[in-house]
Design an enzyme around this catalytic site. Structure first.
Site, PDB file in Angstrom:
ATOM      1  N   ASN A  10      -4.201  -0.636   3.628  1.00 47.51           N
ATOM      2  CA  ASN A  10      -3.992  -1.330   2.364  1.00 47.51           C
ATOM      3  C   ASN A  10      -5.311  -2.027   2.045  1.00 47.51           C
ATOM      4  O   ASN A  10      -5.633  -3.042   2.652  1.00 47.51           O
ATOM      5  CB  ASN A  10      -2.844  -2.344   2.522  1.00 47.51           C
ATOM      6  CG  ASN A  10      -2.673  -3.211   1.290  1.00 47.51           C
ATOM      7  OD1 ASN A  10      -3.281  -2.954   0.256  1.00 47.51           O
ATOM      8  ND2 ASN A  10      -1.838  -4.242   1.398  1.00 47.51           N
ATOM      9  N   LYS A  12      -6.179  -3.532  -0.563  1.00 49.51           N
ATOM     10  CA  LYS A  12      -6.020  -4.717  -1.417  1.00 49.51           C
ATOM     11  C   LYS A  12      -7.065  -4.700  -2.538  1.00 49.51           C
ATOM     12  O   LYS A  12      -7.411  -3.640  -3.033  1.00 49.51           O
ATOM     13  CB  LYS A  12      -6.073  -5.982  -0.566  1.00 49.51           C
ATOM     14  CG  LYS A  12      -5.084  -5.919   0.616  1.00 49.51           C
ATOM     15  CD  LYS A  12      -4.823  -7.223   1.271  1.00 49.51           C
ATOM     16  CE  LYS A  12      -3.820  -7.040   2.400  1.00 49.51           C
ATOM     17  NZ  LYS A  12      -3.447  -8.274   3.050  1.00 49.51           N
ATOM     18  N   HIS A  95       4.638  -5.844  -1.820  1.00 53.05           N
ATOM     19  CA  HIS A  95       3.811  -6.545  -0.838  1.00 53.05           C
ATOM     20  C   HIS A  95       4.002  -8.048  -1.031  1.00 53.05           C
ATOM     21  O   HIS A  95       4.192  -8.520  -2.153  1.00 53.05           O
ATOM     22  CB  HIS A  95       2.342  -6.148  -1.021  1.00 53.05           C
ATOM     23  CG  HIS A  95       1.486  -6.639   0.098  1.00 53.05           C
ATOM     24  ND1 HIS A  95       1.029  -7.938   0.156  1.00 53.05           N
ATOM     25  CD2 HIS A  95       1.047  -6.029   1.227  1.00 53.05           C
ATOM     26  CE1 HIS A  95       0.325  -8.085   1.277  1.00 53.05           C
ATOM     27  NE2 HIS A  95       0.331  -6.949   1.949  1.00 53.05           N
ATOM     28  N   GLU A  97       1.980 -10.371  -1.145  1.00 49.37           N
ATOM     29  CA  GLU A  97       1.031 -10.975  -2.093  1.00 49.37           C
ATOM     30  C   GLU A  97       1.510 -10.789  -3.529  1.00 49.37           C
ATOM     31  O   GLU A  97       1.326 -11.655  -4.375  1.00 49.37           O
ATOM     32  CB  GLU A  97      -0.365 -10.356  -1.877  1.00 49.37           C
ATOM     33  CG  GLU A  97      -0.986 -10.879  -0.579  1.00 49.37           C
ATOM     34  CD  GLU A  97      -1.916  -9.897   0.125  1.00 49.37           C
ATOM     35  OE1 GLU A  97      -2.382  -8.932  -0.511  1.00 49.37           O
ATOM     36  OE2 GLU A  97      -2.160 -10.098   1.335  1.00 49.37           O
ATOM     37  N   GLU A 167       6.372  -6.731   7.354  1.00 48.48           N
ATOM     38  CA  GLU A 167       5.153  -7.527   7.455  1.00 48.48           C
ATOM     39  C   GLU A 167       5.483  -9.016   7.444  1.00 48.48           C
ATOM     40  O   GLU A 167       5.680  -9.609   6.374  1.00 48.48           O
ATOM     41  CB  GLU A 167       4.236  -7.230   6.262  1.00 48.48           C
ATOM     42  CG  GLU A 167       3.784  -5.791   6.176  1.00 48.48           C
ATOM     43  CD  GLU A 167       2.483  -5.665   5.379  1.00 48.48           C
ATOM     44  OE1 GLU A 167       1.531  -5.135   5.929  1.00 48.48           O
ATOM     45  OE2 GLU A 167       2.441  -6.132   4.232  1.00 48.48           O
ATOM     46  N   GLY A 173      -3.334 -11.196   7.483  1.00 49.72           N
ATOM     47  CA  GLY A 173      -4.676 -11.727   7.256  1.00 49.72           C
ATOM     48  C   GLY A 173      -4.999 -12.963   8.070  1.00 49.72           C
ATOM     49  O   GLY A 173      -5.997 -13.630   7.832  1.00 49.72           O
ATOM     50  N   SER A 213      -2.121  -8.155  10.614  1.00 49.46           N
ATOM     51  CA  SER A 213      -3.200  -8.244  11.603  1.00 49.46           C
ATOM     52  C   SER A 213      -3.138  -7.138  12.649  1.00 49.46           C
ATOM     53  O   SER A 213      -3.487  -7.345  13.810  1.00 49.46           O
ATOM     54  CB  SER A 213      -3.218  -9.632  12.271  1.00 49.46           C
ATOM     55  OG  SER A 213      -3.438 -10.640  11.304  1.00 49.46           O
TER      56      SER A 213
END
Ligand code: PGA
Length: 248
Positions: A10, A12, A95, A97, A167, A173, A213
């Protein structure tokens, strides 16, 4: 049953079109593995050049988002038809985010999942709890709620095409990976939930990734778990390290 592993990067909001082509070319020899589906999920503007760059390999390309309508006055959005015509086969949906920064609700994400399936794109449907939810002990309840809501009205045959990415938000991250036991526990619970919604055979066919991660150092251990069928990889997918996630 043996599920084929699927490792997706991904990217991003990273890499301009020219940088994306350079990264794709750098990664192509490193991610060669005939037993694994390898996917690069890239910014919309990078889809066309990355599809071109990976031609002749078995790397799939994915978008990171789509809109629920086919066309029209939705300035700034991209449709499933655009993604497909550009040569991508996958699309990340939900996702964390997007859920957080763009206020995407499960009701809206359910429409995205259905639109992707209607247009023959493979959704990589993300779910996962916050640190607070984990500490409150509601992780599995919360993830079950997400999966059930996001798959409302999706048939068993369509659900088999979906890839689910578990996730935990606190692991994204942050360099803080879930332990393989923590990840396996939730991925197994997701499979149980899928068996409840559909049936055991359907649940056994659906691939469930871990994300958060994941990197060259921890991938092999995570991927050795029975209910973890791959990874959705952020930071490490932008580096040669990604090759070691695919080929630990
Ligand atoms: P990360 O991101 O690997 O950088 O934690 C994973 C993701 O957000 O999909």
């Amino acid at each position: 049953m043996a599920r084929r592993k699927i490792i997706a990067g991904n990217w991003k909001m990273n890499k301009t079109p020219s940088e994306a082509v350079a990264l794709a070319k750098e990664l192509i020899p490193l991610v060669k593995n005939d037993d694994v589906d390898v996917v690069f999920c890239v910014p919309a503007i990078d889809i066309v050049p990355v599809v071109e760059a990976v031609k002749g390999t078995n790397i799939g390309v994915g978008a990171e988002n789509l809109y629920i309508e086919d066309s029209g006055a939705y300035t700034g959005e991209i449709s499933a038809d655009m993604i497909k015509d550009a040569g991508a086969k996958y699309v990340i949906i939900g996702h964390s985010e997007r859920r957080e920064y763009f206020a995407e609700t499960d009701e809206f994400l359910n429409k995205k999942v259905k639109k992707a399936l209607e247009k023959d794109l493979i959704p990589i449907l993300c779910c996962g709890e916050t640190l607070e939810q984990r500490e409150m002990g509601v992780t599995i309840d919360f993830v079950r709620f997400q999966i059930k809501s996001d798959l409302v009205g999706v048939s068993a045959d369509d659900a088999k095409k979906v890839v689910i990415a578990y996730e935990p938000i606190w692991a994204i991250g942050t360099g803080k990976t879930a332990t393989s036991d923590q990840a396996e526990e939730v991925c197994a619970a997701i499979r149980t939930c899928l068996a409840e919604i559909y049936d055991q055979q359907t649940a056994d066919e659906i691939r469930i990734q871990y994300g958060g991660s994941m990197n060259a150092a921890n991938a092999a251990e995570l991927l050795s778990k029975p209910n973890i069928d791959g990874g959705l990889v952020g930071g490490a997918s932008l580096k040669p390290d990604f090759g070691k996630v695919v080929n630990p």
